[in-house]
Structures are given as C-alpha cells and as structure tokens.
Design a protein around this motif. Structure first.
Motif, PDB file in Angstrom:
ATOM      1  N   HIS A  29      -5.184  -3.818   4.288  1.00  0.00           N
ATOM      2  CA  HIS A  29      -3.731  -3.909   4.452  1.00  0.00           C
ATOM      3  C   HIS A  29      -3.364  -3.955   5.931  1.00  0.00           C
ATOM      4  CE1 HIS A  29       0.356  -2.098   4.686  1.00  0.00           C
ATOM      5  NE2 HIS A  29       0.580  -2.962   3.706  1.00  0.00           N
ATOM      6  N   ASP A  30      -3.917  -3.039   6.722  1.00  0.00           N
ATOM      7  CA  ASP A  30      -3.606  -2.992   8.155  1.00  0.00           C
ATOM      8  C   ASP A  30      -4.067  -4.260   8.876  1.00  0.00           C
ATOM      9  OD1 ASP A  30      -2.476  -0.546   7.701  1.00  0.00           O
ATOM     10  OD2 ASP A  30      -4.095   0.612   8.621  1.00  0.00           O
ATOM     11  N   ASN A  31      -5.233  -4.789   8.494  1.00  0.00           N
ATOM     12  CA  ASN A  31      -5.726  -6.030   9.110  1.00  0.00           C
ATOM     13  C   ASN A  31      -4.787  -7.197   8.804  1.00  0.00           C
ATOM     14  OD1 ASN A  31      -7.944  -4.878  10.333  1.00  0.00           O
ATOM     15  ND2 ASN A  31      -9.333  -5.350   8.652  1.00  0.00           N
ATOM     16  N   SER A  55      -3.739  -4.653  -9.492  1.00  0.00           N
ATOM     17  CA  SER A  55      -4.421  -3.856 -10.516  1.00  0.00           C
ATOM     18  C   SER A  55      -5.206  -2.728  -9.861  1.00  0.00           C
ATOM     19  CB  SER A  55      -5.330  -4.732 -11.377  1.00  0.00           C
ATOM     20  OG  SER A  55      -6.283  -5.388 -10.592  1.00  0.00           O
ATOM     21  N   GLU A  56      -5.660  -2.928  -8.637  1.00  0.00           N
ATOM     22  CA  GLU A  56      -6.295  -1.869  -7.845  1.00  0.00           C
ATOM     23  C   GLU A  56      -5.618  -1.856  -6.492  1.00  0.00           C
ATOM     24  OE1 GLU A  56     -10.533  -2.112  -7.596  1.00  0.00           O
ATOM     25  OE2 GLU A  56     -10.733  -2.652  -9.700  1.00  0.00           O
ATOM     26  N   LEU A  57      -5.317  -0.670  -5.992  1.00  0.00           N
ATOM     27  CA  LEU A  57      -4.644  -0.565  -4.700  1.00  0.00           C
ATOM     28  C   LEU A  57      -5.446  -1.294  -3.623  1.00  0.00           C
ATOM     29  CD1 LEU A  57      -3.482   3.165  -4.699  1.00  0.00           C
ATOM     30  CD2 LEU A  57      -2.130   1.137  -5.250  1.00  0.00           C
ATOM     31  N   LEU A  58      -4.735  -1.941  -2.739  1.00  0.00           N
ATOM     32  CA  LEU A  58      -5.354  -2.631  -1.619  1.00  0.00           C
ATOM     33  C   LEU A  58      -5.878  -1.592  -0.637  1.00  0.00           C
ATOM     34  CD1 LEU A  58      -5.635  -5.571  -0.616  1.00  0.00           C
ATOM     35  CD2 LEU A  58      -3.454  -5.286   0.554  1.00  0.00           C
ATOM     36  N   SER A  59      -7.058  -1.814  -0.123  1.00  0.00           N
ATOM     37  CA  SER A  59      -7.621  -0.893   0.863  1.00  0.00           C
ATOM     38  C   SER A  59      -6.676  -0.793   2.059  1.00  0.00           C
ATOM     39  CB  SER A  59      -8.986  -1.420   1.327  1.00  0.00           C
ATOM     40  OG  SER A  59      -9.306  -0.933   2.608  1.00  0.00           O
ATOM     41  N   PRO A  60      -6.392   0.424   2.543  1.00  0.00           N
ATOM     42  CA  PRO A  60      -5.530   0.568   3.720  1.00  0.00           C
ATOM     43  C   PRO A  60      -6.066  -0.196   4.937  1.00  0.00           C
ATOM     44  CG  PRO A  60      -5.811   2.682   2.646  1.00  0.00           C
ATOM     45  CD  PRO A  60      -6.759   1.727   1.972  1.00  0.00           C
ATOM     46  N   ILE A  61      -7.377  -0.308   5.059  1.00  0.00           N
ATOM     47  CA  ILE A  61      -7.965  -1.048   6.178  1.00  0.00           C
ATOM     48  C   ILE A  61      -7.647  -2.531   6.042  1.00  0.00           C
ATOM     49  CG2 ILE A  61     -10.152  -1.750   7.246  1.00  0.00           C
ATOM     50  CD1 ILE A  61     -11.202   1.080   6.465  1.00  0.00           C
ATOM     51  N   GLN A 116      -1.690  -6.829  10.925  1.00  0.00           N
ATOM     52  CA  GLN A 116      -1.970  -7.214  12.307  1.00  0.00           C
ATOM     53  C   GLN A 116      -1.930  -8.721  12.472  1.00  0.00           C
ATOM     54  OE1 GLN A 116      -5.672  -5.386  13.507  1.00  0.00           O
ATOM     55  NE2 GLN A 116      -4.664  -4.443  15.255  1.00  0.00           N
ATOM     56  N   ARG A 117      -2.530  -9.438  11.519  1.00  0.00           N
ATOM     57  CA  ARG A 117      -2.596 -10.900  11.605  1.00  0.00           C
ATOM     58  C   ARG A 117      -1.256 -11.574  11.384  1.00  0.00           C
ATOM     59  NH1 ARG A 117      -7.115 -13.283   7.845  1.00  0.00           N
ATOM     60  NH2 ARG A 117      -6.218 -15.213   8.611  1.00  0.00           N
ATOM     61  N   TYR A 118      -0.431 -11.019  10.482  1.00  0.00           N
ATOM     62  CA  TYR A 118       0.786 -11.718  10.055  1.00  0.00           C
ATOM     63  C   TYR A 118       2.085 -10.990  10.373  1.00  0.00           C
ATOM     64  CZ  TYR A 118      -2.404 -14.831   7.729  1.00  0.00           C
ATOM     65  OH  TYR A 118      -3.409 -15.717   7.473  1.00  0.00           O
ATOM     66  N   SER A 119       2.027  -9.960  11.182  1.00  0.00           N
ATOM     67  CA  SER A 119       3.227  -9.227  11.558  1.00  0.00           C
ATOM     68  C   SER A 119       4.220 -10.164  12.252  1.00  0.00           C
ATOM     69  CB  SER A 119       2.857  -8.071  12.484  1.00  0.00           C
ATOM     70  OG  SER A 119       4.023  -7.475  12.990  1.00  0.00           O
ATOM     71  N   PRO A 120       5.512 -10.036  11.941  1.00  0.00           N
ATOM     72  CA  PRO A 120       6.508 -10.900  12.582  1.00  0.00           C
ATOM     73  C   PRO A 120       6.518 -10.758  14.109  1.00  0.00           C
ATOM     74  CG  PRO A 120       7.499  -9.696  10.760  1.00  0.00           C
ATOM     75  CD  PRO A 120       6.106  -9.149  10.958  1.00  0.00           C
ATOM     76  N   LEU A 173       4.523  -7.039   1.505  1.00  0.00           N
ATOM     77  CA  LEU A 173       3.217  -6.551   1.079  1.00  0.00           C
ATOM     78  C   LEU A 173       3.142  -5.044   1.266  1.00  0.00           C
ATOM     79  CD1 LEU A 173       0.243  -7.496   0.305  1.00  0.00           C
ATOM     80  CD2 LEU A 173      -0.223  -7.365   2.752  1.00  0.00           C
ATOM     81  N   SER A 174       2.555  -4.369   0.284  1.00  0.00           N
ATOM     82  CA  SER A 174       2.222  -2.948   0.407  1.00  0.00           C
ATOM     83  C   SER A 174       0.819  -2.788  -0.162  1.00  0.00           C
ATOM     84  CB  SER A 174       3.224  -2.079  -0.366  1.00  0.00           C
ATOM     85  OG  SER A 174       2.997  -2.175  -1.753  1.00  0.00           O
ATOM     86  N   ILE A 175       0.277  -1.590  -0.101  1.00  0.00           N
ATOM     87  CA  ILE A 175      -1.068  -1.395  -0.649  1.00  0.00           C
ATOM     88  C   ILE A 175      -1.079  -1.531  -2.169  1.00  0.00           C
ATOM     89  CG2 ILE A 175      -1.911   0.001   1.264  1.00  0.00           C
ATOM     90  CD1 ILE A 175      -1.563   2.464  -0.582  1.00  0.00           C
ATOM     91  N   SER A 176       0.092  -1.463  -2.789  1.00  0.00           N
ATOM     92  CA  SER A 176       0.140  -1.523  -4.246  1.00  0.00           C
ATOM     93  C   SER A 176       0.729  -2.806  -4.813  1.00  0.00           C
ATOM     94  CB  SER A 176       0.905  -0.324  -4.794  1.00  0.00           C
ATOM     95  OG  SER A 176       2.190  -0.285  -4.229  1.00  0.00           O
TER      96      SER A 176
END
Length: 116
Positions: free
Chosen positions: A99-101, A91-97, A104-108, A45-48
């Motif tokens: 994305h970060d959330n 189609s629209e960039l994911l909000s950095p906030i 945090q929830r799914y980080s390995p 996953l990335s913001i784009s």
C-alpha cells in the motif's frame, strides 16, 4: 466455507469505512467474474479496498479482480456502484508495505520528471 468467505468480505467492506483512504489516480485493469478485463482508473485506495471507474453496471456481491501496475491481480467484491464508479473490498487486506509503495508511486504530490 462459502459463508465464511462471504463474512470476510463483509468485514473487509466494514474495515474500508475505517481505513484511511487516499485519493489518487492509478491506471489499472478490472475484470468482473465471467467478464473480460477492461482498462480503468483507480480513484482511491486503502488496505481494504478501492474505488474505480466501471464501464458497465456492477452488482453488489459480484467478484472482480483488479490489476495494478507491477502487481498480480487482487480479488475483491463489489460493495457499491454509483454513476459508473464502483467501490470494492479486497478479499484479503493489502499489505501495508505494498500500500505504501503504491502511494509513493502515485501520490498526487509526486512530481514526474522526463528523462529526455
């Protein structure tokens, strides 16, 4: 207007190659335009954009919607498909906030503890 929308997808796809991608495992639902939603797993996953498992061939340029836990469906366009993995640009960039959330929830490195 359609050409302008298509250009924004191309930009997001190009952006995806530059945006930091995070490898992770997120249960989600994916629905291709004109199709039924199916369960999938997001692999990065990335913001784009993102890549995830796809049960059937998806074509470059095809519209789809990904639903991540706790979020509304997000529109994306298929950029590539290879051996049951599909890469899509939002189609629209994911909000950095947001994305970060998600990270945090799914980080390995996240340790999940039982409440029992």
């Amino acid at each position: 207007m359609l050409a302008q929308t298509h250009d924004s997808y191309e930009l997001a796809a190009q952006e995806d190659r530059c945006s930091p991608r995070t490898k992770l495992t997120i249960p989600a639902q994916l629905r291709a335009s004109g199709g039924r939603a199916f369960q999938t797993v997001v692999h990065d996953l990335s913001i784009s954009g993102f890549s995830c498992a796809a049960i059937s061939r998806m074509r470059e340029g095809q519209l789809c919607w990904i639903t991540l836990p706790g979020l509304e469906s997000l529109q994306a366009e298929v950029v590539w498909w290879d051996s049951s993995i599909v890469g899509c640009a939002f189609s629209e960039l994911l909000s950095p906030i947001v994305h970060d959330n998600i990270l945090q929830r799914y980080s390995p490195s996240t340790v999940y503890r039982s409440t029992l």
